[in-house]
Design a protein around this motif. Sequence first.
Motif, PDB file in Angstrom:
ATOM      1  N   VAL A  13     -38.441  15.926  37.842  1.00  0.00           N
ATOM      2  CA  VAL A  13     -37.888  17.197  37.481  1.00  0.00           C
ATOM      3  C   VAL A  13     -36.636  17.400  37.825  1.00  0.00           C
ATOM      4  O   VAL A  13     -35.383  17.831  37.364  1.00  0.00           O
ATOM      5  CB  VAL A  13     -38.663  18.493  38.242  1.00  0.00           C
ATOM      6  CG1 VAL A  13     -37.854  19.924  38.042  1.00  0.00           C
ATOM      7  CG2 VAL A  13     -40.242  18.626  37.471  1.00  0.00           C
ATOM      8  N   LEU A  14     -36.068  16.796  39.177  1.00  0.00           N
ATOM      9  CA  LEU A  14     -34.709  16.783  39.881  1.00  0.00           C
ATOM     10  C   LEU A  14     -34.026  15.957  39.004  1.00  0.00           C
ATOM     11  O   LEU A  14     -32.598  16.534  38.531  1.00  0.00           O
ATOM     12  CB  LEU A  14     -34.990  16.249  41.304  1.00  0.00           C
ATOM     13  CG  LEU A  14     -35.428  17.084  42.260  1.00  0.00           C
ATOM     14  CD1 LEU A  14     -35.741  16.415  43.656  1.00  0.00           C
ATOM     15  CD2 LEU A  14     -34.808  18.471  42.401  1.00  0.00           C
ATOM     16  N   PHE A  15     -34.314  14.871  38.378  1.00  0.00           N
ATOM     17  CA  PHE A  15     -33.605  13.901  37.539  1.00  0.00           C
ATOM     18  C   PHE A  15     -33.250  14.543  36.332  1.00  0.00           C
ATOM     19  O   PHE A  15     -32.162  14.643  35.757  1.00  0.00           O
ATOM     20  CB  PHE A  15     -34.276  12.658  37.278  1.00  0.00           C
ATOM     21  CG  PHE A  15     -33.932  11.461  38.276  1.00  0.00           C
ATOM     22  CD1 PHE A  15     -33.436  10.436  37.927  1.00  0.00           C
ATOM     23  CD2 PHE A  15     -33.758  11.809  39.764  1.00  0.00           C
ATOM     24  CE1 PHE A  15     -33.021   9.461  38.675  1.00  0.00           C
ATOM     25  CE2 PHE A  15     -33.688  10.696  40.695  1.00  0.00           C
ATOM     26  CZ  PHE A  15     -32.930   9.792  39.981  1.00  0.00           C
ATOM     27  N   ALA A  16     -34.212  15.203  35.413  1.00  0.00           N
ATOM     28  CA  ALA A  16     -34.301  16.014  34.421  1.00  0.00           C
ATOM     29  C   ALA A  16     -33.288  17.068  34.444  1.00  0.00           C
ATOM     30  O   ALA A  16     -32.478  17.266  33.580  1.00  0.00           O
ATOM     31  CB  ALA A  16     -35.647  16.160  33.574  1.00  0.00           C
ATOM     32  N   GLY A  17     -33.527  17.835  35.484  1.00  0.00           N
ATOM     33  CA  GLY A  17     -32.691  18.978  35.911  1.00  0.00           C
ATOM     34  C   GLY A  17     -30.880  18.527  35.960  1.00  0.00           C
ATOM     35  O   GLY A  17     -30.238  19.261  35.439  1.00  0.00           O
ATOM     36  N   ALA A  18     -30.840  17.461  36.750  1.00  0.00           N
ATOM     37  CA  ALA A  18     -29.524  17.228  36.891  1.00  0.00           C
ATOM     38  C   ALA A  18     -28.975  16.857  35.451  1.00  0.00           C
ATOM     39  O   ALA A  18     -27.491  17.096  35.307  1.00  0.00           O
ATOM     40  CB  ALA A  18     -29.483  15.816  37.734  1.00  0.00           C
ATOM     41  N   ILE A  19     -29.589  16.015  34.818  1.00  0.00           N
ATOM     42  CA  ILE A  19     -29.021  15.858  33.395  1.00  0.00           C
ATOM     43  C   ILE A  19     -28.855  16.855  32.598  1.00  0.00           C
ATOM     44  O   ILE A  19     -27.747  16.960  31.838  1.00  0.00           O
ATOM     45  CB  ILE A  19     -29.908  14.646  32.791  1.00  0.00           C
ATOM     46  CG1 ILE A  19     -29.394  13.199  33.380  1.00  0.00           C
ATOM     47  CG2 ILE A  19     -29.396  14.429  31.234  1.00  0.00           C
ATOM     48  CD1 ILE A  19     -28.243  12.864  33.546  1.00  0.00           C
ATOM     49  N   PHE A  20     -29.698  17.838  32.619  1.00  0.00           N
ATOM     50  CA  PHE A  20     -29.645  19.006  31.743  1.00  0.00           C
ATOM     51  C   PHE A  20     -28.551  19.812  32.128  1.00  0.00           C
ATOM     52  O   PHE A  20     -27.625  20.269  31.215  1.00  0.00           O
ATOM     53  CB  PHE A  20     -30.706  19.823  31.834  1.00  0.00           C
ATOM     54  CG  PHE A  20     -30.725  21.019  31.174  1.00  0.00           C
ATOM     55  CD1 PHE A  20     -30.521  21.274  29.833  1.00  0.00           C
ATOM     56  CD2 PHE A  20     -30.653  22.339  32.143  1.00  0.00           C
ATOM     57  CE1 PHE A  20     -30.631  22.685  29.263  1.00  0.00           C
ATOM     58  CE2 PHE A  20     -30.267  23.660  31.344  1.00  0.00           C
ATOM     59  CZ  PHE A  20     -30.354  23.596  30.041  1.00  0.00           C
ATOM     60  N   GLY A  21     -28.245  19.862  33.443  1.00  0.00           N
ATOM     61  CA  GLY A  21     -27.054  20.631  33.975  1.00  0.00           C
ATOM     62  C   GLY A  21     -25.769  20.038  33.961  1.00  0.00           C
ATOM     63  O   GLY A  21     -24.629  20.540  33.400  1.00  0.00           O
TER      64      GLY A  21
END
Length: 165
Positions: A13-21
């Motif tokens: 979730v953290l990795f996916a959130g970083a890329i989405f952001g």
Amino acid sequence: MRLIALSTGIVAVLFAGAIFGFFYAWICSTMWGLDAADPRIAIEAMQAMNASVRNATFAPAFFGTPFVLFLAGYCAFRVGARAAVLAFVAGGAVCAFGGVILTMSVNVPMNEALALVDIPSDRDAAADIWDAYSQPWQVWNITRTIASGVALALAATGVAALGRA
């Protein structure tokens, strides 16, 4: 193993959130700001940003997110959380194709072409170059942002499914 699966899911979730952001910020601020600037400045700034993004801080999240999602899927499989497996694996596939592969096959070649541009002193000539670059680049960035948002939602769904399993 359940704690490992949950921890891996949270990291996904953290990795996916970083890329989405990262992609989202280009939509709602960076490109709008560059589009509003003098096109000579926009070209120069984009050249500098594209050159600077190739770094050890960005690379793990960009290239690693699909792998972390797939790893979370594997860990969920090991604890028998079928719904979580499906969510994480689907998120990894969406991220790989809609994020990494799209970026490497469309946005990066556009960035590399812009890097070779000698910025003209004539504002109108620079505007033609910037307009030809910015509009299609933004369409593809929106596409990869949506894909990254879907991957983030799937990762969160996977964590929630682990919590229920």
